[in-house]
Design a protein around this motif. Structure first.
Motif, PDB file in Angstrom:
ATOM      1  N   GLU A 301       0.643  -0.765   0.254  1.00  0.00           N
ATOM      2  CA  GLU A 301      -0.267   0.135  -0.033  1.00  0.00           C
ATOM      3  C   GLU A 301       0.770   1.769   0.076  1.00  0.00           C
ATOM      4  O   GLU A 301       1.400   2.396  -0.751  1.00  0.00           O
ATOM      5  CB  GLU A 301      -1.009   0.159   1.096  1.00  0.00           C
ATOM      6  CG  GLU A 301      -1.791   1.365   1.165  1.00  0.00           C
ATOM      7  CD  GLU A 301      -2.361   1.200   2.638  1.00  0.00           C
ATOM      8  OE1 GLU A 301      -3.662   1.595   2.299  1.00  0.00           O
ATOM      9  OE2 GLU A 301      -2.165   0.893   3.786  1.00  0.00           O
ATOM     10  N   LYS A 302       1.630   1.367   1.141  1.00  0.00           N
ATOM     11  CA  LYS A 302       2.596   2.318   0.625  1.00  0.00           C
ATOM     12  C   LYS A 302       3.397   2.293  -0.041  1.00  0.00           C
ATOM     13  O   LYS A 302       3.645   4.530  -0.837  1.00  0.00           O
ATOM     14  CB  LYS A 302       3.983   2.103   1.766  1.00  0.00           C
ATOM     15  CG  LYS A 302       4.867   3.513   1.981  1.00  0.00           C
ATOM     16  CD  LYS A 302       5.743   2.915   3.552  1.00  0.00           C
ATOM     17  CE  LYS A 302       6.762   4.376   4.022  1.00  0.00           C
ATOM     18  NZ  LYS A 302       7.763   5.035   3.247  1.00  0.00           N
ATOM     19  N   PHE A 303       4.143   1.585  -1.098  1.00  0.00           N
ATOM     20  CA  PHE A 303       4.677   2.015  -2.653  1.00  0.00           C
ATOM     21  C   PHE A 303       3.558   2.590  -3.146  1.00  0.00           C
ATOM     22  O   PHE A 303       4.126   3.175  -4.216  1.00  0.00           O
ATOM     23  CB  PHE A 303       5.152   0.127  -3.209  1.00  0.00           C
ATOM     24  CG  PHE A 303       5.788   0.339  -3.857  1.00  0.00           C
ATOM     25  CD1 PHE A 303       7.169   0.644  -4.098  1.00  0.00           C
ATOM     26  CD2 PHE A 303       5.014   0.182  -5.230  1.00  0.00           C
ATOM     27  CE1 PHE A 303       7.919   0.475  -5.788  1.00  0.00           C
ATOM     28  CE2 PHE A 303       5.712   0.137  -6.480  1.00  0.00           C
ATOM     29  CZ  PHE A 303       7.135   0.042  -6.727  1.00  0.00           C
ATOM     30  N   ALA A 304       2.214   1.473  -3.348  1.00  0.00           N
ATOM     31  CA  ALA A 304       1.772   2.051  -4.481  1.00  0.00           C
ATOM     32  C   ALA A 304       0.922   3.534  -3.548  1.00  0.00           C
ATOM     33  O   ALA A 304       0.591   4.599  -5.371  1.00  0.00           O
ATOM     34  CB  ALA A 304      -0.101   1.455  -4.288  1.00  0.00           C
ATOM     35  N   GLU A 305       1.103   3.866  -3.384  1.00  0.00           N
ATOM     36  CA  GLU A 305       0.808   5.368  -2.559  1.00  0.00           C
ATOM     37  C   GLU A 305       1.347   6.075  -3.144  1.00  0.00           C
ATOM     38  O   GLU A 305       1.339   7.416  -3.469  1.00  0.00           O
ATOM     39  CB  GLU A 305       0.526   5.567  -0.926  1.00  0.00           C
ATOM     40  CG  GLU A 305      -1.005   5.323  -0.375  1.00  0.00           C
ATOM     41  CD  GLU A 305      -2.693   5.184  -0.715  1.00  0.00           C
ATOM     42  OE1 GLU A 305      -2.071   5.931  -1.272  1.00  0.00           O
ATOM     43  OE2 GLU A 305      -3.079   4.960  -0.044  1.00  0.00           O
ATOM     44  N   GLU A 306       2.825   6.064  -2.527  1.00  0.00           N
ATOM     45  CA  GLU A 306       3.874   6.540  -3.062  1.00  0.00           C
ATOM     46  C   GLU A 306       4.324   6.514  -4.606  1.00  0.00           C
ATOM     47  O   GLU A 306       4.969   7.682  -4.534  1.00  0.00           O
ATOM     48  CB  GLU A 306       5.329   6.587  -1.827  1.00  0.00           C
ATOM     49  CG  GLU A 306       4.541   7.327  -0.552  1.00  0.00           C
ATOM     50  CD  GLU A 306       6.051   7.043   0.334  1.00  0.00           C
ATOM     51  OE1 GLU A 306       6.674   5.963   0.184  1.00  0.00           O
ATOM     52  OE2 GLU A 306       5.145   6.517   1.617  1.00  0.00           O
ATOM     53  N   SER A 307       3.746   6.108  -4.837  1.00  0.00           N
ATOM     54  CA  SER A 307       5.070   5.902  -6.311  1.00  0.00           C
ATOM     55  C   SER A 307       4.143   7.395  -7.505  1.00  0.00           C
ATOM     56  O   SER A 307       2.347   7.437  -7.355  1.00  0.00           O
ATOM     57  CB  SER A 307       3.971   4.464  -7.563  1.00  0.00           C
ATOM     58  OG  SER A 307       4.465   3.537  -6.515  1.00  0.00           O
ATOM     59  N   PRO A 308       4.087   7.334  -8.455  1.00  0.00           N
ATOM     60  CA  PRO A 308       3.971   8.971  -9.025  1.00  0.00           C
ATOM     61  C   PRO A 308       3.168   7.930 -10.147  1.00  0.00           C
ATOM     62  O   PRO A 308       3.323   7.246 -11.126  1.00  0.00           O
ATOM     63  CB  PRO A 308       5.005   9.446 -10.040  1.00  0.00           C
ATOM     64  CG  PRO A 308       6.249   8.169  -9.579  1.00  0.00           C
ATOM     65  CD  PRO A 308       5.936   7.370  -8.918  1.00  0.00           C
ATOM     66  N   TYR A 309       2.138   8.924 -10.598  1.00  0.00           N
ATOM     67  CA  TYR A 309       0.664   8.986 -11.842  1.00  0.00           C
ATOM     68  C   TYR A 309       1.728   8.549 -13.484  1.00  0.00           C
ATOM     69  O   TYR A 309       2.898   9.371 -13.051  1.00  0.00           O
ATOM     70  CB  TYR A 309       0.261  10.154 -12.292  1.00  0.00           C
ATOM     71  CG  TYR A 309      -0.365   9.601 -11.368  1.00  0.00           C
ATOM     72  CD1 TYR A 309      -1.619   8.086 -11.160  1.00  0.00           C
ATOM     73  CD2 TYR A 309      -0.904  10.149  -9.607  1.00  0.00           C
ATOM     74  CE1 TYR A 309      -2.995   7.761  -9.765  1.00  0.00           C
ATOM     75  CE2 TYR A 309      -1.948   9.935  -9.075  1.00  0.00           C
ATOM     76  CZ  TYR A 309      -3.011   9.002  -9.222  1.00  0.00           C
ATOM     77  OH  TYR A 309      -3.882   8.041  -8.160  1.00  0.00           O
TER      78      TYR A 309
END
Length: 332
Positions: A301-309
Protein backbone atom coordinates in the motif's frame (compact mmCIF):
# COMPACT_ATOMS: atom_id res chain seq x y z
CA UNK A 1 4.03 -34.91 -8.05
CA UNK A 2 6.25 -32.87 -5.77
CA UNK A 3 5.83 -34.10 -2.22
CA UNK A 4 3.41 -32.17 0.00
CA UNK A 5 5.31 -31.55 3.22
CA UNK A 6 5.07 -29.53 6.42
CA UNK A 7 6.76 -26.64 4.61
CA UNK A 8 4.22 -26.90 1.79
CA UNK A 9 1.34 -26.31 4.20
CA UNK A 10 3.16 -23.45 5.92
CA UNK A 11 3.87 -21.86 2.54
CA UNK A 12 0.27 -22.37 1.49
CA UNK A 13 -1.01 -20.71 4.64
CA UNK A 14 1.29 -17.71 4.26
CA UNK A 15 0.61 -17.27 0.54
CA UNK A 16 -3.15 -17.78 0.74
CA UNK A 17 -3.47 -15.46 3.73
CA UNK A 18 -1.44 -12.81 1.95
CA UNK A 19 -3.61 -13.09 -1.17
CA UNK A 20 -6.74 -12.71 0.99
CA UNK A 21 -5.41 -9.70 2.91
CA UNK A 22 -4.05 -8.13 -0.29
CA UNK A 23 -7.55 -8.30 -1.81
CA UNK A 24 -9.15 -7.03 1.41
CA UNK A 25 -6.86 -4.00 1.26
CA UNK A 26 -7.87 -3.39 -2.37
CA UNK A 27 -11.53 -3.44 -1.35
CA UNK A 28 -10.75 -0.85 1.31
CA UNK A 29 -8.87 1.54 -0.96
CA UNK A 30 -11.45 1.06 -3.73
CA UNK A 31 -14.08 2.55 -1.43
CA UNK A 32 -11.70 5.49 -0.98
CA UNK A 33 -11.54 5.81 -4.80
CA UNK A 34 -7.84 5.05 -4.99
CA UNK A 35 -8.57 2.11 -7.31
CA UNK A 36 -10.89 3.02 -10.17
CA UNK A 37 -13.11 1.13 -12.57
CA UNK A 38 -14.09 -2.47 -11.88
CA UNK A 39 -12.58 -4.60 -9.12
CA UNK A 40 -13.09 -8.39 -9.02
CA UNK A 41 -11.71 -10.05 -5.89
CA UNK A 42 -10.49 -13.63 -5.36
CA UNK A 43 -11.57 -14.18 -1.73
CA UNK A 44 -12.50 -17.84 -1.23
CA UNK A 45 -10.77 -19.21 -4.32
CA UNK A 46 -7.20 -19.20 -2.99
CA UNK A 47 -6.82 -23.01 -2.86
CA UNK A 48 -7.23 -23.16 -6.65
CA UNK A 49 -4.12 -21.08 -7.23
CA UNK A 50 -2.12 -22.58 -4.35
CA UNK A 51 -2.65 -26.14 -5.59
CA UNK A 52 -1.90 -25.26 -9.20
CA UNK A 53 1.36 -23.50 -8.37
CA UNK A 54 2.53 -26.58 -6.47
CA UNK A 55 2.08 -28.69 -9.61
CA UNK A 56 3.55 -26.20 -12.09
CA UNK A 57 7.14 -25.73 -13.23
CA UNK A 58 7.44 -21.97 -12.70
CA UNK A 59 10.62 -21.82 -14.78
CA UNK A 60 8.68 -22.46 -17.99
CA UNK A 61 4.93 -23.07 -17.57
CA UNK A 62 2.48 -20.29 -18.43
CA UNK A 63 -0.79 -19.01 -17.04
CA UNK A 64 -3.61 -16.96 -18.52
CA UNK A 65 -6.93 -16.04 -16.93
CA UNK A 66 -9.87 -13.66 -16.91
CA UNK A 67 -10.36 -10.43 -14.97
CA UNK A 68 -10.18 -11.85 -11.40
CA UNK A 69 -6.42 -11.75 -11.78
CA UNK A 70 -4.55 -9.88 -9.04
CA UNK A 71 -3.07 -12.71 -6.99
CA UNK A 72 -2.16 -15.11 -9.81
CA UNK A 73 0.79 -13.01 -11.04
CA UNK A 74 1.97 -12.68 -7.44
CA UNK A 75 1.96 -16.46 -7.20
CA UNK A 76 3.92 -16.63 -10.45
CA UNK A 77 6.64 -14.39 -9.00
CA UNK A 78 5.59 -10.82 -9.79
CA UNK A 79 6.42 -8.27 -7.07
CA UNK A 80 3.11 -7.63 -5.24
CA UNK A 81 4.07 -3.97 -4.82
CA UNK A 82 3.98 -3.58 -8.59
CA UNK A 83 0.60 -5.31 -8.78
CA UNK A 84 -0.81 -2.94 -6.16
CA UNK A 85 0.69 0.03 -8.01
CA UNK A 86 -0.92 -1.13 -11.26
CA UNK A 87 -4.31 -1.16 -9.58
CA UNK A 88 -3.65 2.40 -8.38
CA UNK A 89 -2.82 3.38 -11.97
CA UNK A 90 0.75 4.29 -11.05
CA UNK A 91 3.83 4.36 -13.27
CA UNK A 92 5.54 1.68 -11.15
CA UNK A 93 2.78 -0.82 -11.95
CA UNK A 94 3.18 -3.95 -14.06
CA UNK A 95 1.96 -2.05 -17.14
CA UNK A 96 2.94 1.47 -16.07
CA UNK A 97 -0.55 1.96 -14.66
CA UNK A 98 -2.23 1.59 -18.06
CA UNK A 99 -3.72 -1.88 -17.59
CA UNK A 100 -5.42 -1.62 -14.24
CA UNK A 101 -7.36 -4.24 -12.33
CA UNK A 102 -8.50 -6.46 -15.20
CA UNK A 103 -5.27 -6.49 -17.20
CA UNK A 104 -2.32 -7.47 -15.01
CA UNK A 105 0.43 -8.89 -17.24
CA UNK A 106 4.02 -10.09 -16.92
CA UNK A 107 5.79 -11.69 -19.83
CA UNK A 108 8.89 -12.11 -17.63
CA UNK A 109 6.97 -14.35 -15.25
CA UNK A 110 4.90 -16.02 -18.01
CA UNK A 111 1.62 -14.55 -16.80
CA UNK A 112 -0.37 -13.44 -19.85
CA UNK A 113 -3.36 -11.65 -18.29
CA UNK A 114 -5.94 -10.59 -17.14
CA UNK A 115 -8.64 -10.32 -19.88
CA UNK A 116 -11.84 -8.31 -19.58
CA UNK A 117 -13.75 -9.98 -22.43
CA UNK A 118 -15.58 -13.05 -21.10
CA UNK A 119 -13.99 -16.12 -22.69
CA UNK A 120 -11.53 -14.02 -24.69
CA UNK A 121 -8.53 -15.65 -23.03
CA UNK A 122 -9.55 -19.22 -23.93
CA UNK A 123 -8.30 -19.23 -27.55
CA UNK A 124 -5.28 -17.19 -26.46
CA UNK A 125 -4.38 -19.90 -23.95
CA UNK A 126 -4.50 -22.47 -26.71
CA UNK A 127 -2.34 -20.16 -28.81
CA UNK A 128 0.32 -20.00 -26.12
CA UNK A 129 0.31 -23.79 -25.96
CA UNK A 130 0.52 -24.01 -29.75
CA UNK A 131 3.57 -21.74 -29.68
CA UNK A 132 5.31 -24.01 -27.18
CA UNK A 133 4.53 -27.13 -29.20
CA UNK A 134 5.66 -25.46 -32.43
CA UNK A 135 8.97 -24.42 -30.88
CA UNK A 136 9.61 -27.82 -29.30
CA UNK A 137 9.24 -26.66 -25.69
CA UNK A 138 7.73 -28.99 -23.10
CA UNK A 139 6.10 -26.09 -21.26
CA UNK A 140 2.41 -26.32 -20.37
CA UNK A 141 -0.16 -23.52 -20.32
CA UNK A 142 -2.86 -23.27 -17.66
CA UNK A 143 -5.87 -21.48 -19.11
CA UNK A 144 -8.40 -20.32 -16.50
CA UNK A 145 -11.96 -19.14 -17.02
CA UNK A 146 -15.12 -18.59 -15.01
CA UNK A 147 -18.23 -20.73 -15.25
CA UNK A 148 -19.94 -18.06 -17.33
CA UNK A 149 -17.22 -18.24 -19.98
CA UNK A 150 -17.99 -21.91 -20.64
CA UNK A 151 -21.17 -20.76 -22.43
CA UNK A 152 -19.14 -18.84 -25.00
CA UNK A 153 -18.62 -20.21 -28.49
CA UNK A 154 -14.90 -19.49 -28.23
CA UNK A 155 -14.56 -22.35 -25.74
CA UNK A 156 -15.99 -24.92 -28.13
CA UNK A 157 -13.94 -23.74 -31.09
CA UNK A 158 -10.82 -23.82 -28.94
CA UNK A 159 -11.56 -27.27 -27.50
CA UNK A 160 -11.93 -28.64 -31.01
CA UNK A 161 -8.58 -27.29 -32.20
CA UNK A 162 -6.78 -28.10 -28.96
CA UNK A 163 -7.74 -31.75 -29.32
CA UNK A 164 -7.12 -31.79 -33.07
CA UNK A 165 -3.61 -30.40 -32.59
CA UNK A 166 -2.95 -32.18 -29.29
CA UNK A 167 -1.92 -28.97 -27.52
CA UNK A 168 -0.15 -28.89 -24.12
CA UNK A 169 -2.83 -26.93 -22.28
CA UNK A 170 -4.93 -27.45 -19.15
CA UNK A 171 -8.30 -25.70 -19.32
CA UNK A 172 -9.52 -24.84 -15.82
CA UNK A 173 -12.98 -23.47 -15.11
CA UNK A 174 -13.15 -21.89 -11.66
CA UNK A 175 -16.79 -22.68 -10.99
CA UNK A 176 -17.73 -20.38 -8.11
CA UNK A 177 -21.43 -20.93 -8.71
CA UNK A 178 -22.35 -17.69 -10.42
CA UNK A 179 -21.62 -15.94 -13.69
CA UNK A 180 -21.89 -12.38 -12.39
CA UNK A 181 -25.31 -12.89 -10.77
CA UNK A 182 -26.60 -15.86 -12.76
CA UNK A 183 -26.35 -19.29 -11.16
CA UNK A 184 -24.88 -22.20 -13.10
CA UNK A 185 -28.28 -23.93 -12.98
CA UNK A 186 -29.89 -21.05 -14.89
CA UNK A 187 -27.37 -21.04 -17.76
CA UNK A 188 -27.86 -24.56 -19.13
CA UNK A 189 -29.84 -27.76 -18.60
CA UNK A 190 -26.88 -29.38 -16.84
CA UNK A 191 -24.71 -28.30 -13.92
CA UNK A 192 -21.73 -30.62 -14.44
CA UNK A 193 -19.63 -28.25 -16.51
CA UNK A 194 -16.74 -30.74 -16.76
CA UNK A 195 -18.88 -32.92 -19.03
CA UNK A 196 -18.42 -30.38 -21.83
CA UNK A 197 -15.06 -32.04 -22.42
CA UNK A 198 -16.70 -35.37 -23.23
CA UNK A 199 -17.96 -34.11 -26.57
CA UNK A 200 -14.35 -33.62 -27.66
CA UNK A 201 -13.03 -36.80 -26.04
CA UNK A 202 -10.94 -34.54 -23.84
CA UNK A 203 -9.93 -35.92 -20.42
CA UNK A 204 -12.13 -34.07 -17.94
CA UNK A 205 -13.32 -34.26 -14.36
CA UNK A 206 -14.63 -32.23 -11.40
CA UNK A 207 -12.21 -31.11 -8.69
CA UNK A 208 -12.76 -29.95 -5.10
CA UNK A 209 -11.38 -26.42 -5.30
CA UNK A 210 -11.47 -25.70 -1.58
CA UNK A 211 -8.54 -27.98 -0.70
CA UNK A 212 -5.13 -27.14 -2.21
CA UNK A 213 -3.75 -30.68 -2.00
CA UNK A 214 -6.68 -31.99 -4.06
CA UNK A 215 -6.15 -29.29 -6.66
CA UNK A 216 -2.40 -30.02 -6.70
CA UNK A 217 -2.97 -33.74 -7.35
CA UNK A 218 -5.40 -33.22 -10.22
CA UNK A 219 -3.31 -30.43 -11.72
CA UNK A 220 -0.17 -32.52 -11.53
CA UNK A 221 -1.85 -35.33 -13.46
CA UNK A 222 -3.16 -32.96 -16.13
CA UNK A 223 0.12 -31.04 -16.46
CA UNK A 224 2.16 -34.25 -16.63
CA UNK A 225 -0.10 -35.60 -19.37
CA UNK A 226 0.28 -32.42 -21.41
CA UNK A 227 4.04 -32.28 -20.88
CA UNK A 228 4.43 -35.84 -22.14
CA UNK A 229 2.47 -35.10 -25.31
CA UNK A 230 -0.87 -36.39 -24.09
CA UNK A 231 -2.78 -33.24 -25.00
CA UNK A 232 -5.35 -31.09 -23.20
CA UNK A 233 -7.38 -31.65 -20.04
CA UNK A 234 -10.51 -29.85 -18.87
CA UNK A 235 -10.95 -29.47 -15.10
CA UNK A 236 -14.04 -28.06 -13.44
CA UNK A 237 -12.62 -26.73 -10.18
CA UNK A 238 -15.53 -26.18 -7.83
CA UNK A 239 -14.91 -23.24 -5.56
CA UNK A 240 -16.76 -20.23 -4.10
CA UNK A 241 -16.24 -16.50 -3.91
CA UNK A 242 -17.03 -14.77 -0.64
CA UNK A 243 -17.31 -11.30 -2.14
CA UNK A 244 -19.55 -10.17 -4.96
CA UNK A 245 -18.76 -10.54 -8.64
CA UNK A 246 -17.27 -7.05 -8.44
CA UNK A 247 -17.34 -4.24 -5.90
CA UNK A 248 -20.60 -2.93 -7.42
CA UNK A 249 -22.40 -6.27 -6.92
CA UNK A 250 -25.29 -6.08 -4.43
CA UNK A 251 -25.47 -9.91 -4.40
CA UNK A 252 -29.26 -10.14 -4.47
CA UNK A 253 -29.01 -13.51 -6.20
CA UNK A 254 -27.77 -15.35 -3.11
CA UNK A 255 -28.55 -15.32 0.59
CA UNK A 256 -26.33 -14.37 3.50
CA UNK A 257 -26.99 -17.83 4.91
CA UNK A 258 -25.54 -19.43 1.78
CA UNK A 259 -22.35 -17.36 2.03
CA UNK A 260 -22.05 -18.05 5.76
CA UNK A 261 -22.43 -21.79 5.16
CA UNK A 262 -19.71 -21.75 2.52
CA UNK A 263 -17.40 -19.89 4.89
CA UNK A 264 -17.32 -23.10 6.90
CA UNK A 265 -15.26 -24.45 3.97
CA UNK A 266 -12.85 -21.51 3.89
CA UNK A 267 -9.66 -22.89 2.28
CA UNK A 268 -7.40 -20.79 4.51
CA UNK A 269 -9.08 -22.07 7.66
CA UNK A 270 -8.81 -25.60 6.25
CA UNK A 271 -5.04 -25.24 5.74
CA UNK A 272 -4.59 -23.70 9.19
CA UNK A 273 -6.59 -26.51 10.81
CA UNK A 274 -4.42 -29.05 8.99
CA UNK A 275 -1.29 -27.32 10.29
CA UNK A 276 -2.55 -27.49 13.86
CA UNK A 277 -3.79 -31.10 13.57
CA UNK A 278 -0.45 -32.26 12.20
CA UNK A 279 1.41 -30.05 14.71
CA UNK A 280 3.34 -28.33 11.94
CA UNK A 281 3.37 -25.03 13.86
CA UNK A 282 2.38 -23.49 17.18
CA UNK A 283 -0.01 -20.59 17.63
CA UNK A 284 2.98 -18.36 18.35
CA UNK A 285 4.61 -19.36 15.05
CA UNK A 286 1.37 -18.72 13.18
CA UNK A 287 1.17 -15.24 14.74
CA UNK A 288 4.61 -14.50 13.30
CA UNK A 289 3.33 -15.43 9.83
CA UNK A 290 0.21 -13.33 10.35
CA UNK A 291 2.32 -10.29 11.25
CA UNK A 292 4.62 -10.87 8.29
CA UNK A 293 1.60 -10.88 5.97
CA UNK A 294 0.19 -7.73 7.57
CA UNK A 295 3.50 -5.92 7.16
CA UNK A 296 3.83 -6.95 3.52
CA UNK A 297 0.35 -5.69 2.68
CA UNK A 298 1.24 -2.39 4.34
CA UNK A 299 4.45 -2.19 2.30
CA UNK A 300 2.47 -2.73 -0.90
CA UNK A 301 0.00 0.00 0.00
CA UNK A 302 2.78 2.43 0.91
CA UNK A 303 4.62 1.72 -2.35
CA UNK A 304 1.46 2.30 -4.40
CA UNK A 305 0.51 5.45 -2.51
CA UNK A 306 3.97 7.01 -2.93
CA UNK A 307 4.51 6.05 -6.58
CA UNK A 308 3.97 8.70 -9.27
CA UNK A 309 1.29 8.60 -11.93
CA UNK A 310 2.55 7.95 -15.47
CA UNK A 311 3.12 10.84 -17.82
CA UNK A 312 0.16 11.31 -20.15
CA UNK A 313 2.37 10.87 -23.20
CA UNK A 314 2.96 7.25 -22.15
CA UNK A 315 -0.59 6.48 -23.25
CA UNK A 316 0.30 7.45 -26.80
CA UNK A 317 3.77 5.93 -26.78
CA UNK A 318 2.35 2.42 -26.29
CA UNK A 319 -0.43 2.83 -28.88
CA UNK A 320 1.16 4.56 -31.86
CA UNK A 321 4.31 3.14 -33.42
CA UNK A 322 4.73 6.11 -35.77
CA UNK A 323 6.42 8.85 -33.73
CA UNK A 324 5.10 11.70 -35.88
CA UNK A 325 1.54 10.30 -36.03
CA UNK A 326 -0.45 13.37 -37.07
CA UNK A 327 -3.73 12.71 -35.25
CA UNK A 328 -2.63 12.76 -31.62
CA UNK A 329 -4.90 15.06 -29.56
CA UNK A 330 -2.02 17.20 -28.30
CA UNK A 331 -0.96 17.88 -31.91
CA UNK A 332 -4.37 18.95 -33.18
Amino acid sequence: MKKITKQTYLNWYEDMLFWRKFEDKLAQVYINQKVRGFLHLYNGQEAVLAGALHAMDLTKDKMITAYRNHVQPIGMGVDPKRVMAELYGKATGTSQGLGGSMHIFSKEHRFYGGHGIVGGQIPLGAGLAFGDKFSGSDAVTLCYMGDGATRQGSLHETFNLAMLWNLPVVFCVENNGYAMGTSVARTANHTDIWKLGLGYEMPCRPVDGMKPEVVAKEMDEAISRARKGGGPTFLEIRTYRYRGHSMSDAQHYRTKDEVAKMRDEDPISYVLDTIYKKKYATEAEIKVIDQKVKDLVSDCEKFAEESPYPDKNVMYDVVYEQEDYPFLPHKL
